[in-house]
Every structure is written in C-alpha cells, then in structure tokens.
Scaffold this motif. Sequence first.
Motif, short mmCIF file in Angstrom:
data_model
loop_
_atom_site.label_atom_id
_atom_site.label_comp_id
_atom_site.label_asym_id
_atom_site.label_seq_id
_atom_site.Cartn_x
_atom_site.Cartn_y
_atom_site.Cartn_z
N GLU A 39 -34.52 -97.43 -19.91
CA GLU A 39 -35.87 -97.75 -20.59
C GLU A 39 -36.98 -97.88 -19.53
OE1 GLU A 39 -36.04 -99.94 -24.31
OE2 GLU A 39 -37.61 -100.86 -23.34
N LYS A 96 -37.91 -92.88 -16.42
CA LYS A 96 -37.74 -91.24 -16.91
C LYS A 96 -37.13 -90.55 -15.96
CE LYS A 96 -40.20 -89.80 -20.67
NZ LYS A 96 -41.76 -90.28 -20.86
N GLU A 97 -37.22 -90.87 -14.51
CA GLU A 97 -36.76 -89.81 -13.48
C GLU A 97 -35.31 -89.93 -13.20
OE1 GLU A 97 -39.60 -90.93 -10.46
OE2 GLU A 97 -41.04 -89.86 -11.24
N GLU A 135 -32.88 -87.90 -12.04
CA GLU A 135 -32.81 -86.34 -12.86
C GLU A 135 -32.70 -85.25 -12.22
OE1 GLU A 135 -32.04 -85.43 -16.29
OE2 GLU A 135 -33.71 -86.64 -17.10
N LEU A 138 -42.31 -94.33 -15.62
CA LEU A 138 -41.98 -93.05 -15.25
C LEU A 138 -40.65 -93.25 -14.43
CD1 LEU A 138 -45.77 -92.23 -13.94
CD2 LEU A 138 -44.57 -91.26 -16.03
N LYS A 175 -47.85 -87.31 -26.01
CA LYS A 175 -47.37 -88.00 -24.72
C LYS A 175 -48.14 -89.14 -24.22
CE LYS A 175 -43.64 -84.94 -23.55
NZ LYS A 175 -44.00 -83.79 -23.07
N LYS A 201 -31.02 -91.67 -14.53
CA LYS A 201 -30.16 -91.92 -15.50
C LYS A 201 -29.27 -93.02 -14.93
CE LYS A 201 -30.94 -88.46 -18.57
NZ LYS A 201 -32.18 -88.88 -19.06
N ASN A 224 -44.42 -96.83 -24.52
CA ASN A 224 -43.22 -97.28 -23.95
C ASN A 224 -43.40 -98.38 -22.92
OD1 ASN A 224 -41.29 -95.43 -25.08
ND2 ASN A 224 -41.81 -93.82 -23.43
N PRO A 278 -29.52 -93.25 -21.02
CA PRO A 278 -30.95 -93.18 -20.52
C PRO A 278 -31.49 -94.58 -20.30
CG PRO A 278 -30.77 -93.18 -22.78
CD PRO A 278 -29.40 -93.16 -22.23
#
Length: 283
Positions: A279, A209-210, A255, A206, A17, A212, A24, A277
């Motif tokens: 980026e 990621k949280e 999310e 981050l 991770k 969409k 990323n 998703p």
Amino acid sequence: MKTLKIAIQKSGRLNEKSVELLKNCGLNFENYKSSLISPVSNFPLEILFLRDDDIPEYVQDGIADLGIVGENVICETEVDVAYLQRLGFGKCSLKLAVPNQANYQSLSDLNGKAIATSYPSILKKFLADNNIQSEIRTISGSVEISPGLGLSDAICDLVSTGGTLKSNGLKAFGDVLHSEAVLIGRKGEENDPLIIELIQRIQSVLRAKETKYVVLNVEKAHLDEIKALLPGIKSPTVVPLAEEGWVAVHTVIPEKDFWGKISQLKAAGAQGIVVMPIEKIII
Ligand code: PRT
Ligand code: ZN
C-alpha cells in the motif's frame, strides 16, 4: 491554519487516476461530479475540479497551490510553475503523423505543408527548433480527420495506443513531446510544510506501486544464492521455518523486472512464492 488547494481534472482521462492517487494518500473527500470544490476532512486541503486546460494558469496565478495535469497542457499554456513530481499515469506522446500513402522521408519534407493541431505553441517551437517552415492550422478537436478532409497534409496530436491514427489511415512520423501527469505547484511555495507532507505521501504511494512484497521458502543451503538476487530496501528478512533446514525470505521486488526476477528465484531454489501488493513505502 492555512488550507491548500489542489486542482485536478473534473472529468476525462486524468480524473480517475488523480482521485485514486489522492485517496491512496489517505485523504478523505467526496468525489461529487456536480461540485467544483470538495473539502478534505482529514488534511487542510480543498480539491478543485476543473477543466485540464485551466489548471496550469490557476496554479501560476495562485488560485490553486497545486495541480495535477498533463505535461502537454503545461507546455502548451507556457506557464511558469514548479514541477514537483512526475506521477506515472496519463502517459502519451505528442506526435507528428501523415497519411499512410505519403512518402515523406525526413522532417524537412514538412516544409511548406499544412499541419493541423490543438497544440500550436508546442508545434511552433518544435518547427522553429528544427528549422522547418510549415503552416500551422489550429483545430480544437478531432485533429485526426483533417488530412482526410483535405484540411491539412499532416497532423500533430496526442497518441497513446496509436489506434486512432491507424483507424484514420495515418502513420506516426516523429515525436514532438513525451508527456505524463505531473504534480505542479506555484513557484516559491515548494518549501511549504503542508506541500512537502503531501509530496512525501504521494511518493510513498508511487514507490509502493512500483514494488511487490514477496515471501518465499528456501532451503538454508540455497539462501546465499537467493540473497544475491535480492537487493531489497535494506537486506531481506530471513525467518526460520518449523521444518528443519528451511527458511522464509521476505523482500520487495521492483515491478519492472518482476517476472524475470521470479524465474531467477525459482531457478535458485525458491518454493511456495507468495506475492502481495504494497500500500505504501515510507522511508
Ligand atoms: O474536459 P477537459 O478539457 O478537462 O479534458 P480534455 O478532453 O481536454 O482531455 P482528456 O481528458 O481527453 O485528456 C487529458 C489528458 O490525458 C491529456 O491532456 C493528456 O495529458 C492525457 N492523455 C493520455 C491523452 C491520451 N493519453 C490520449 N490518448 N489525451 C488524449 N488522448 C487522445 C488521443 O489524442 C486520441 O485522439 O485519445 C485518443 C485515443 O488515443 P489512441 O492513441 O489510444 O488511439
Ligand atoms: Zn482539455
């Protein structure tokens, strides 16, 4: 120009991770398992691959400027470092656990008992804060088997799914510490422009990621109901469709309440919902 060093775990639960997060962030480096240092080709940064236990002290002592490591390791090593960013992975809890048949009602039942752990410093502080006198038996691994071997009455160990406790006939008895991977830095270096740049990149990954990215179609007559459900980063983008009276709505959805929000949108007239998703989110 100055080159920063960031220490990450060489192999183990946090390695993959940590590497993924840095990649990323647009950092280009080789993840050779055999090397200790990997230079980043497109940012003044070197990656040091270390055992997780060594990372907090390396950062405190300035051998590395930054580190990615579990809070459990930071607390146990009792170092003085700056917490720069919680990273949302490697989540676990340091818990007390006792054999299933043990009939302990409260923490005070641990008085006079032996507790096995690989985290003696954290446990010592926890027991002192709670006014409990137990004997701490420090074990470097496989702590969960010690009650079965008669080496201790209880354990204090990391738990994520709880499967290890269960398969060793143990039950959780109390939380000592919640932990996740964090980015740490050397105290006093927080305002270094390169460190700030790296933190901003990490935060944009981050945030992405949280959330969409969602595109949906809706009849104009229902647009206000849809908008009321979508706070978005600002307001949603609304684009007319070729079909008269219809629009496409583009927005981002967190999310954490994703499925609940999708049901509400459908109930309010959303159709053809497409989810993608994200980026990065740079604000
Ligand atoms: O070699 P190195 O010293 O670098 O690694 P390590 O062996 O000391 O650590 P490693 O790779 O096992 O864990 C690195 C970090 O991951 C820990 O310091 C924690 O911050 C975090 N982490 C997250 C965990 C777990 N989850 C976890 N479940 N570390 C250990 N465990 C253990 C747990 O104690 C149990 O024995 O994994 C086992 C399975 O857990 P359950 O509850 O899912 O059954
Ligand atoms: Zn370790």
